[in-house]
Design a protein around this motif. Sequence first.
Motif, PDB file in Angstrom:
ATOM      1  N   LYS A 145       0.818  -1.214   0.000  1.00  0.00           N
ATOM      2  CA  LYS A 145       0.000   0.000   0.000  1.00  0.00           C
ATOM      3  C   LYS A 145       0.854   1.267   0.000  1.00  0.00           C
ATOM      4  O   LYS A 145       0.353   2.363  -0.296  1.00  0.00           O
ATOM      5  CB  LYS A 145      -0.942   0.007   1.199  1.00  0.00           C
ATOM      6  N   LEU A 146       2.156   1.125   0.305  1.00  0.00           N
ATOM      7  CA  LEU A 146       3.060   2.273   0.292  1.00  0.00           C
ATOM      8  C   LEU A 146       3.697   2.498  -1.075  1.00  0.00           C
ATOM      9  O   LEU A 146       4.295   3.554  -1.312  1.00  0.00           O
ATOM     10  CB  LEU A 146       4.177   2.083   1.331  1.00  0.00           C
ATOM     11  N   CYS A 147       3.563   1.528  -1.983  1.00  0.00           N
ATOM     12  CA  CYS A 147       4.151   1.650  -3.319  1.00  0.00           C
ATOM     13  C   CYS A 147       3.358   2.657  -4.137  1.00  0.00           C
ATOM     14  O   CYS A 147       2.125   2.713  -4.041  1.00  0.00           O
ATOM     15  CB  CYS A 147       4.169   0.293  -4.022  1.00  0.00           C
ATOM     16  N   GLU A 148       4.070   3.439  -4.953  1.00  0.00           N
ATOM     17  CA  GLU A 148       3.422   4.543  -5.669  1.00  0.00           C
ATOM     18  C   GLU A 148       3.752   4.516  -7.155  1.00  0.00           C
ATOM     19  O   GLU A 148       4.866   4.136  -7.555  1.00  0.00           O
ATOM     20  CB  GLU A 148       3.869   5.887  -5.081  1.00  0.00           C
ATOM     21  N   HIS A 149       2.789   4.950  -7.958  1.00  0.00           N
ATOM     22  CA  HIS A 149       2.981   5.084  -9.404  1.00  0.00           C
ATOM     23  C   HIS A 149       2.603   6.491  -9.834  1.00  0.00           C
ATOM     24  O   HIS A 149       1.523   6.983  -9.507  1.00  0.00           O
ATOM     25  CB  HIS A 149       2.128   4.073 -10.168  1.00  0.00           C
ATOM     26  N   TYR A 150       3.522   7.135 -10.547  1.00  0.00           N
ATOM     27  CA  TYR A 150       3.282   8.443 -11.151  1.00  0.00           C
ATOM     28  C   TYR A 150       3.513   8.305 -12.656  1.00  0.00           C
ATOM     29  O   TYR A 150       4.017   7.288 -13.130  1.00  0.00           O
ATOM     30  CB  TYR A 150       4.240   9.488 -10.572  1.00  0.00           C
ATOM     31  N   ASP A 151       3.171   9.347 -13.395  1.00  0.00           N
ATOM     32  CA  ASP A 151       3.349   9.297 -14.842  1.00  0.00           C
ATOM     33  C   ASP A 151       4.798   9.058 -15.234  1.00  0.00           C
ATOM     34  O   ASP A 151       5.072   8.446 -16.274  1.00  0.00           O
ATOM     35  CB  ASP A 151       2.864  10.602 -15.487  1.00  0.00           C
ATOM     36  N   GLY A 181       3.696  15.520   3.705  1.00  0.00           N
ATOM     37  CA  GLY A 181       3.821  14.079   3.810  1.00  0.00           C
ATOM     38  C   GLY A 181       2.478  13.380   3.702  1.00  0.00           C
ATOM     39  O   GLY A 181       1.414  14.014   3.715  1.00  0.00           O
ATOM     40  N   ALA A 182       2.528  12.041   3.623  1.00  0.00           N
ATOM     41  CA  ALA A 182       1.322  11.246   3.377  1.00  0.00           C
ATOM     42  C   ALA A 182       0.241  11.467   4.428  1.00  0.00           C
ATOM     43  O   ALA A 182      -0.953  11.479   4.116  1.00  0.00           O
ATOM     44  CB  ALA A 182       1.694   9.776   3.300  1.00  0.00           C
ATOM     45  N   LYS A 183       0.631  11.664   5.671  1.00  0.00           N
ATOM     46  CA  LYS A 183      -0.383  11.797   6.737  1.00  0.00           C
ATOM     47  C   LYS A 183      -1.219  13.063   6.590  1.00  0.00           C
ATOM     48  O   LYS A 183      -2.315  13.163   7.156  1.00  0.00           O
ATOM     49  CB  LYS A 183       0.282  11.742   8.114  1.00  0.00           C
ATOM     50  N   ASP A 184      -0.716  14.029   5.825  1.00  0.00           N
ATOM     51  CA  ASP A 184      -1.432  15.284   5.630  1.00  0.00           C
ATOM     52  C   ASP A 184      -2.084  15.384   4.247  1.00  0.00           C
ATOM     53  O   ASP A 184      -2.619  16.430   3.882  1.00  0.00           O
ATOM     54  CB  ASP A 184      -0.483  16.471   5.822  1.00  0.00           C
ATOM     55  N   GLN A 237      -4.966   7.826  -2.862  1.00  0.00           N
ATOM     56  CA  GLN A 237      -5.475   6.731  -3.683  1.00  0.00           C
ATOM     57  C   GLN A 237      -5.032   6.865  -5.138  1.00  0.00           C
ATOM     58  O   GLN A 237      -4.760   5.864  -5.806  1.00  0.00           O
ATOM     59  CB  GLN A 237      -6.995   6.681  -3.596  1.00  0.00           C
ATOM     60  N   LYS A 238      -4.948   8.090  -5.613  1.00  0.00           N
ATOM     61  CA  LYS A 238      -4.591   8.329  -7.015  1.00  0.00           C
ATOM     62  C   LYS A 238      -3.187   7.832  -7.340  1.00  0.00           C
ATOM     63  O   LYS A 238      -2.933   7.319  -8.427  1.00  0.00           O
ATOM     64  CB  LYS A 238      -4.709   9.822  -7.329  1.00  0.00           C
ATOM     65  N   LYS A 239      -2.264   7.960  -6.395  1.00  0.00           N
ATOM     66  CA  LYS A 239      -0.876   7.578  -6.657  1.00  0.00           C
ATOM     67  C   LYS A 239      -0.536   6.160  -6.186  1.00  0.00           C
ATOM     68  O   LYS A 239       0.552   5.662  -6.478  1.00  0.00           O
ATOM     69  CB  LYS A 239       0.081   8.574  -6.005  1.00  0.00           C
ATOM     70  N   GLN A 240      -1.455   5.504  -5.472  1.00  0.00           N
ATOM     71  CA  GLN A 240      -1.159   4.156  -4.974  1.00  0.00           C
ATOM     72  C   GLN A 240      -0.997   3.196  -6.137  1.00  0.00           C
ATOM     73  O   GLN A 240      -1.810   3.146  -7.054  1.00  0.00           O
ATOM     74  CB  GLN A 240      -2.260   3.667  -4.036  1.00  0.00           C
TER      75      GLN A 240
END
Length: 217
Positions: free
Chosen positions: A55-61, A185-188, A195-198
């Motif tokens: 759940k911490l992994c991220e995808h961007y363009d 950061g993620a908490k803010d 959700q968009k970047k997960q």
Amino acid sequence: MDDMDRVVEELCWIDWNDIDEVEMMCRAALDELVANPSIVRGRLADLVNRPELLKLCEHYDILDKIVLASEDDPGVRLRLHVFLPGYFDRPHNHRWSYASKILRGHYRHYLFGNAELDEQVEPDKLPVLHVCEEPVGTTYALHHSMVHAVVAEPFTASLVIRGPAVKEKFLVMDRHTNEAWWQFGAKDERKEEAQKKQMSRARFAEVSGWLEEWGVA
């Protein structure tokens, strides 16, 4: 505890404000992981069974981030980065110090110095103080106060060890529009932003396949 968790746990108690110590300790850890690729390969294969990491992994363009290990206290993480076609950074600092090792490809690294910054800064007047190429095998460490930017060759891959967060936000600057803004950061973050970047499981499988094909993992 497996070898991956041991490597990360040993970095939890270093002085992350002493960038010389960060570089030396992280270099030893990154060299161990590169010398024993089965450690990274095994964790990648097992990541689907570790939802707390997935759940911490991220995808961007233009960038994928795979989190291989995370120690919430004090907040040390090991990540794999894959830079996609068109990747470039706007000048920015960080909320945490980190170390990186280039596994594949290369990037051009721009350092702007340790500047006292706020959103009133004029990015187009920020001087470049150091430029270098970061080729395969390079390891470096960067203090959280350093302003830098990267332009990466497509499909460059790196291992990154980030230290504990020491501030809630960091500044991003656009030298073309001359704008600057804070990112948090993620908490803010708002839930929809997170959700968009997960990273989806399908995307994780695709990027893992690339890493295996390249012999990086």
